[in-house]
Scaffold this active site. Structure first.
Site, PDB file in Angstrom:
ATOM      1  N   LYS A 165      -5.908   3.086 -13.820  1.00 58.69           N
ATOM      2  CA  LYS A 165      -4.940   2.752 -12.927  1.00 58.69           C
ATOM      3  C   LYS A 165      -5.796   2.268 -11.758  1.00 58.69           C
ATOM      4  CE  LYS A 165      -1.157   3.886 -10.034  1.00 58.69           C
ATOM      5  NZ  LYS A 165      -0.435   5.087  -9.558  1.00 58.69           N
ATOM      6  N   GLY A 182       5.557   8.759  -2.578  1.00 62.96           N
ATOM      7  CA  GLY A 182       6.122  10.109  -2.303  1.00 62.96           C
ATOM      8  C   GLY A 182       7.203   9.964  -1.429  1.00 62.96           C
ATOM      9  N   ALA A 232       5.637   4.570  -7.836  1.00 66.52           N
ATOM     10  CA  ALA A 232       5.791   4.818  -6.484  1.00 66.52           C
ATOM     11  C   ALA A 232       7.232   4.884  -6.048  1.00 66.52           C
ATOM     12  CB  ALA A 232       4.755   4.454  -5.511  1.00 66.52           C
ATOM     13  N   GLY A 233       7.981   5.830  -5.208  1.00 65.79           N
ATOM     14  CA  GLY A 233       8.762   5.564  -4.385  1.00 65.79           C
ATOM     15  C   GLY A 233      10.177   6.198  -5.285  1.00 65.79           C
ATOM     16  N   ASN A 259       6.226  11.092  -9.789  1.00 66.45           N
ATOM     17  CA  ASN A 259       5.379  12.446  -9.576  1.00 66.45           C
ATOM     18  C   ASN A 259       6.379  13.484  -8.774  1.00 66.45           C
ATOM     19  OD1 ASN A 259       2.727  13.804  -7.698  1.00 66.45           O
ATOM     20  ND2 ASN A 259       3.551  14.567  -9.578  1.00 66.45           N
ATOM     21  N   THR A 260       6.441  12.685  -7.361  1.00 66.73           N
ATOM     22  CA  THR A 260       7.143  13.529  -6.323  1.00 66.73           C
ATOM     23  C   THR A 260       8.478  13.965  -6.899  1.00 66.73           C
ATOM     24  OG1 THR A 260       5.772  12.433  -4.959  1.00 66.73           O
ATOM     25  CG2 THR A 260       7.702  13.651  -3.982  1.00 66.73           C
TER      26      THR A 260
END
Lengths: 256, 64
Positions: A96, A157, A183-184, A205-206
């Site tokens: 990635k 995040g 992301a996000g 992830n977050t």
């Protein structure tokens, strides 16, 4: 849904959830694999520490595809170097690309990302570039040999959801590669919405790492992603531009 | 002196394999760059570290 595979660089996956492991713990990886069904987990490459006894690899079950990222790279050259080292670590040829020049907003550098994609695709990597959703860049990435395109939904995040929705939709409509929203994404409903739009997969992830009950949230994401995918495959019902449309028969009323 | 992950170390003359073993690295979990080039595991034993060389030793961590 069994015949509906996610195909990236010739590799088939049943799950459309990818785990980012930045904020990781045994609990996170277990929840992501068992409860969210993740088959791909990202990793970063850093200077090795001899005193470090534990390795994230000890936590990841066999059969999971590892997706090393090039985080820390500030330009294409650094990303290429990290990708080659990642491949030398002997866990496959997925990469990635993540190139950031700015440490405040952590936005990807699209120009350098295209450059790195071209070099690494030629070297036989399955290249999955993280990018700011821009159609011209996405087309350049296709030409450079990318295996998927990974547009950001909102700042990394942030758990803020589909801030770039309109532009991700354009990528989905115009680019003939899996569009993986990365992301996000903070809530299952946002993951579901992206999947309804036609995204091929969701990376997060977050959203899991900062949730109250990790396994329960992992399971919620799995269901949301599957529901969104089903809705996309089914074809969403139409939206009226104005007015209403009766959903009951307009004859046989109980009146004279 | 040999620069290892940014730190100067007095290991000139040793082979890469000797240094990695002495420093207790898990060979299965690392990749090594010697003066900018990746060294194949099979060549750790024949790679002699010279004064002024630079090596980078990396491994996977959570990220992403």
């Amino acid at each position: 849904m069994n015949s509906d595979k996610l195909i990236i660089g010739g590799h088939e996956f049943n799950s459309r959830f990818i785990l980012g492991s930045g904020k990781y713990s045994m609990k996170l990886i277990e929840a992501a694999v068992k409860d969210a069904g993740a088959e791909i987990i990202t990793l970063a490459v850093r200077r090795a520490n001899t005193k470090e006894n534990e390795s994230i690899l000890d936590y990841i079950p066999k059969g999971i595809t590892l997706l090393p990222n090039t985080s820390g790279a500030r330009n294409a050259e650094e990303a290429v170097r990290i990708a080659r080292l990642a491949r030398a670590l002997g866990c496959g040829n997925f990469v990635k690309i993540e190139i950031m020049r700015d440490s405040k907003y952590l936005l990807p550098d699209n120009v350098e990302t295209v450059k790195a994609t071209e070099i690494l695709a030629k070297e036989g990597f399955v290249v999955m570039p993280y990018m700011y959703p821009d159609l011209n860049t996405a087309r350049d990435l296709v030409n450079a040999g990318a295996a998927s395109v990974m547009p950001l939904a909102s700042p990394i995040g942030s758990n803020k959801g589909l801030a770039t929705k309109e532009f991700i939709q354009i990528l989905i409509d115009e680019i003939d590669l899996p569009i993986i929203v990365d992301a996000g994404i903070g809530r299952p409903s946002q993951a579901c919405e992206a999947m309804e739009m036609g995204a091929a997969a969701i990376m997060a992830n977050t959203a899991l790492a900062t949730a109250g009950d990790l396994p329960m949230m992992a399971s919620a994401f799995k269901q949301a992603i599957e529901a969104g995918r089903k809705a996309y495959l089914a074809g969403l019902g139409r939206v009226l531009t104005r007015g209403a449309s009766a959903s009951d028969p307009l004859t046989g009323f109980l009146r004279d | 002196m040999v620069r290892v992950n940014g730190e100067e170390k007095d290991i000139a003359g040793k082979t890469l394999a000797e240094y990695l073993t002495a420093a207790n690295y898990d060979m299965k979990r690392i990749a090594v760059e010697h003066n900018g080039d990746i060294v194949a595991v099979a060549r750790y034993g024949e790679t002699v570290l010279m004064d002024g060389d630079g090596i980078e030793i990396v491994s996977f961590v959570g990220g992403g």
